[in-house]
Design a protein around this motif. Structure first.
Motif, mmCIF file in Angstrom:
data_model
loop_
_atom_site.group_PDB
_atom_site.id
_atom_site.type_symbol
_atom_site.label_atom_id
_atom_site.label_comp_id
_atom_site.label_asym_id
_atom_site.label_seq_id
_atom_site.Cartn_x
_atom_site.Cartn_y
_atom_site.Cartn_z
ATOM 1 N N THR A 59 21.246 4.610 51.635
ATOM 2 C CA THR A 59 22.215 5.640 51.233
ATOM 3 C C THR A 59 22.514 5.654 49.739
ATOM 4 O O THR A 59 23.210 6.541 49.254
ATOM 5 C CB THR A 59 23.555 5.389 51.971
ATOM 6 O OG1 THR A 59 23.883 3.999 51.801
ATOM 7 C CG2 THR A 59 23.454 5.706 53.449
ATOM 8 N N ARG A 60 22.006 4.651 49.013
ATOM 9 C CA ARG A 60 22.386 4.561 47.594
ATOM 10 C C ARG A 60 21.310 5.146 46.662
ATOM 11 O O ARG A 60 20.120 4.944 46.867
ATOM 12 C CB ARG A 60 22.645 3.093 47.230
ATOM 13 C CG ARG A 60 23.081 2.927 45.796
ATOM 14 C CD ARG A 60 23.669 1.580 45.542
ATOM 15 N NE ARG A 60 25.034 1.489 46.003
ATOM 16 C CZ ARG A 60 25.882 0.525 45.638
ATOM 17 N NH1 ARG A 60 25.472 -0.426 44.813
ATOM 18 N NH2 ARG A 60 27.098 0.491 46.095
ATOM 19 N N TYR A 61 21.783 5.857 45.635
ATOM 20 C CA TYR A 61 20.900 6.484 44.638
ATOM 21 C C TYR A 61 21.416 6.118 43.252
ATOM 22 O O TYR A 61 22.607 6.304 42.965
ATOM 23 C CB TYR A 61 20.895 8.025 44.817
ATOM 24 C CG TYR A 61 20.290 8.417 46.143
ATOM 25 C CD1 TYR A 61 18.963 8.809 46.234
ATOM 26 C CD2 TYR A 61 21.038 8.336 47.330
ATOM 27 C CE1 TYR A 61 18.387 9.113 47.461
ATOM 28 C CE2 TYR A 61 20.480 8.640 48.560
ATOM 29 C CZ TYR A 61 19.147 9.028 48.618
ATOM 30 O OH TYR A 61 18.590 9.314 49.830
ATOM 31 N N LEU A 62 20.541 5.586 42.412
ATOM 32 C CA LEU A 62 20.964 5.156 41.075
ATOM 33 C C LEU A 62 20.253 5.970 39.986
ATOM 34 O O LEU A 62 19.082 6.326 40.141
ATOM 35 C CB LEU A 62 20.625 3.676 40.861
ATOM 36 C CG LEU A 62 21.195 2.673 41.855
ATOM 37 C CD1 LEU A 62 20.715 1.260 41.516
ATOM 38 C CD2 LEU A 62 22.714 2.713 41.858
ATOM 39 N N TYR A 63 20.969 6.221 38.907
ATOM 40 C CA TYR A 63 20.339 6.873 37.741
ATOM 41 C C TYR A 63 21.026 6.366 36.479
ATOM 42 O O TYR A 63 22.170 5.925 36.524
ATOM 43 C CB TYR A 63 20.432 8.400 37.835
ATOM 44 C CG TYR A 63 21.834 8.958 37.740
ATOM 45 C CD1 TYR A 63 22.700 8.913 38.828
ATOM 46 C CD2 TYR A 63 22.298 9.526 36.550
ATOM 47 C CE1 TYR A 63 23.991 9.411 38.736
ATOM 48 C CE2 TYR A 63 23.577 10.037 36.455
ATOM 49 C CZ TYR A 63 24.419 9.975 37.546
ATOM 50 O OH TYR A 63 25.694 10.459 37.457
ATOM 51 N N SER A 64 20.302 6.422 35.364
ATOM 52 C CA SER A 64 20.909 5.906 34.129
ATOM 53 C C SER A 64 21.831 6.961 33.532
ATOM 54 O O SER A 64 21.682 8.161 33.775
ATOM 55 C CB SER A 64 19.836 5.515 33.119
ATOM 56 O OG SER A 64 19.531 6.595 32.276
ATOM 57 N N ALA A 65 22.775 6.473 32.719
ATOM 58 C CA ALA A 65 23.798 7.355 32.147
ATOM 59 C C ALA A 65 23.238 8.303 31.092
ATOM 60 O O ALA A 65 23.954 9.171 30.608
ATOM 61 C CB ALA A 65 24.902 6.497 31.527
ATOM 62 N N VAL A 66 21.954 8.147 30.740
ATOM 63 C CA VAL A 66 21.404 9.009 29.682
ATOM 64 C C VAL A 66 20.279 9.910 30.203
ATOM 65 O O VAL A 66 19.446 10.387 29.431
ATOM 66 C CB VAL A 66 20.895 8.169 28.475
ATOM 67 C CG1 VAL A 66 22.037 7.415 27.817
ATOM 68 C CG2 VAL A 66 19.789 7.187 28.893
ATOM 69 N N GLU A 67 20.267 10.145 31.509
ATOM 70 C CA GLU A 67 19.210 10.987 32.078
ATOM 71 C C GLU A 67 19.371 12.440 31.660
ATOM 72 O O GLU A 67 20.463 12.891 31.282
ATOM 73 C CB GLU A 67 19.217 10.893 33.619
ATOM 74 C CG GLU A 67 18.843 9.546 34.178
ATOM 75 C CD GLU A 67 17.460 9.066 33.738
ATOM 76 O OE1 GLU A 67 16.483 9.800 33.894
ATOM 77 O OE2 GLU A 67 17.372 7.930 33.222
ATOM 78 N N HIS A 68 18.287 13.184 31.792
ATOM 79 C CA HIS A 68 18.295 14.625 31.534
ATOM 80 C C HIS A 68 19.178 15.316 32.590
ATOM 81 O O HIS A 68 19.265 14.838 33.726
ATOM 82 C CB HIS A 68 16.846 15.132 31.637
ATOM 83 C CG HIS A 68 16.686 16.565 31.263
ATOM 84 N ND1 HIS A 68 16.655 17.587 32.187
ATOM 85 C CD2 HIS A 68 16.558 17.145 30.045
ATOM 86 C CE1 HIS A 68 16.494 18.741 31.556
ATOM 87 N NE2 HIS A 68 16.432 18.503 30.254
#
Ligand SMILES: Cc1ncc(COP(=O)(O)O)c(C=O)c1O
Length: 407
Positions: free
Chosen positions: A105-114
């Motif tokens: 259920t978890r999805y991660l992305y960096s704070a500087v993504e497009h």
């Protein structure tokens, strides 16, 4: 390598915004007429489909060779945003089909993504997914501690770009892929900024998904690539025909794909182009620091794309600077192109810990294969004048304000 193939001879401008889009290579311009003769639908079964079908077939092979993967691991799309959207939503859809006990259920992305990654992640959140942002340090590096604390065996997908479009900072995709796989998570790298600025070797990187966009590499707008590692499944977001082996419905955009395929031949010049751009970028950075007081480089101490330079110019409003430079025939950017015209400071720079004022005083400069030393020197000469004028006007208006206040 012929710099002339990438120069803007007919355009009386200095273009320093290659991370937004690149000009068309001269050889692409010359070949467009020839490619456009193949106007048939590649899915038809009559003779008119032969040419376009052949273009797609050889494009798939040459692009796969250029990216270090198998031709069948590629899906043709319209560009980077579509690819990012498809991967994130596609993984979510597949997870939702699994029985509850197997579902991640978890999805991660960096704070500087497009924004195409950030907004798709926000969409998943609105559907109830556990979506978390991973911090990025002021240096431009990933906050590994934050990453490790959020990556767990409930993580379905991690989306961390290859390189940032504003600062050029490069993320260690190989290491990220390794850590994701240790937890059984899939890893997507938005690699739109890599092509033409860094060697791409998808097999070596070990990513499950990657995205590319033709217009960032001197080809026509309208071609994009999604890489899906063999054995990983990704549904089509678009309902329709069975193109791309059922993974992306819709008639393929043959002409832009032909132009991106053509550009793959230039990858043998990449080492030379990288070294040229790197030297020019360092020269530009040095020249700016020597001639303009109050300049600081964002992300300059961490690994960076050879063509990118993000600077804060103290006390100067980036938008004002951009408009003044534009009038004088110079194209630069203050942040992501897709957010220009938006007076809010760049979310990427804010996420890295710059203040609103610093972010608002930022300029993004990105060189291309055709950039020259002469252009750099002309640009810095103009910039020095503009910065001095803007600072003088600012000083005058604050003196006047003080005068009014004391009346
Ligand atoms: C890092 C990154 N990802 C995605 C995109 C979107 O690509 P496209 O314009 O092909 O949709 C861009 C474009 O600026 C980008 O820089």
């Amino acid at each position: 390598m012929l710099i002339e193939d990438f120069s803007l001879k007919n355009v009386n401008r200095i273009y320093l915004d290659h991370n937004a889009t690149t000009p068309l290579a001269i050889t692409v311009q010359q070949k467009v007429g020839q490619w456009s003769m193949e106007w048939g639908n590649p899915s038809s079964i009559h003779q008119s489909s032969r040419g376009p079908k052949q273009i797609l077939r050889s494009a798939r092979i040459s692009i796969a060779e250029g990216l270090g993967c198998h031709p069948l691991e590629l899906i043709f799309t319209s560009g980077g945003s579509e690819g990012n959207s498809q991967i994130i939503q596609g993984v979510y859809q597949r997870q939702q089909k699994l029985p509850m006990e197997e579902r991640r259920t978890r999805y991660l992305y960096s704070a500087v993504e497009h924004p195409s990654v950030v907004k798709t992640m926000q969409f998943l959140k609105s559907l109830g997914a556990d979506v978390q942002e991973i911090k990025v340090k002021r240096s431009g590096e990933l906050d590994w501690q934050d990453f490790e604390s959020k990556l767990n065996d409930q993580t379905a997908l991690v989306s961390i770009m290859f390189a940032n479009n504003e600062t050029g900072n490069i993320f260690p995709v190989k290491e990220i892929a390794k850590r994701c796989h240790q937890k059984g998570a899939l890893y997507h790298s938005d690699s739109v900024q890599a092509l033409g600025k860094f060697p791409v070797d998808l097999k070596d990187w070990g990513v499950d998904f990657a995205t590319f966009s033709g217009h960032k590499f001197y080809s026509l707008k309208g071609s994009g690539i999604v890489f899906v590692k063999s054995g990983v499944e990704l549904p089509s977001l678009i309902f329709g025909g069975g193109q791309e082996r059922g993974r992306r419905a819709g008639t393929e955009n043959v002409l832009p794909i032909a132009s991106l395929s053509h550009m793959m031949d230039y990858l043998e010049d990449l080492p030379e182009a990288m070294s040229r751009m790197g030297n020019l970028r360092d020269y530009l950075q040095d020249l700016m620091q020597r001639t303009i007081p109050g300049i600081s480089i964002t992300g300059g101490q961490s690994p960076r794309l050879c063509n990118s330079l993000s600077v804060v110019i103290d006390g100067i409003d980036g938008e004002t600077l951009l408009m003044n430079l534009d009038i004088q025939g110079i194209s630069v950017s203050t942040g992501a192109a897709c957010s220009s015209g938006n007076p809010e400071p760049s979310p990427v720079l804010l996420a890295m810990g710059l203040s609103r004022e610093e972010a608002q005083s930022s300029l993004r400069l990105s060189l291309g294969w055709g950039s020259t030393q002469n252009e750099i020197e002309t640009f810095v000469g103009v910039l020095v004048g503009v910065v001095e004028r803007v600072r003088r006007l600012k000083e005058q208006s604050s003196v006047e304000e003080l005068g009014h206040a004391s009346l």
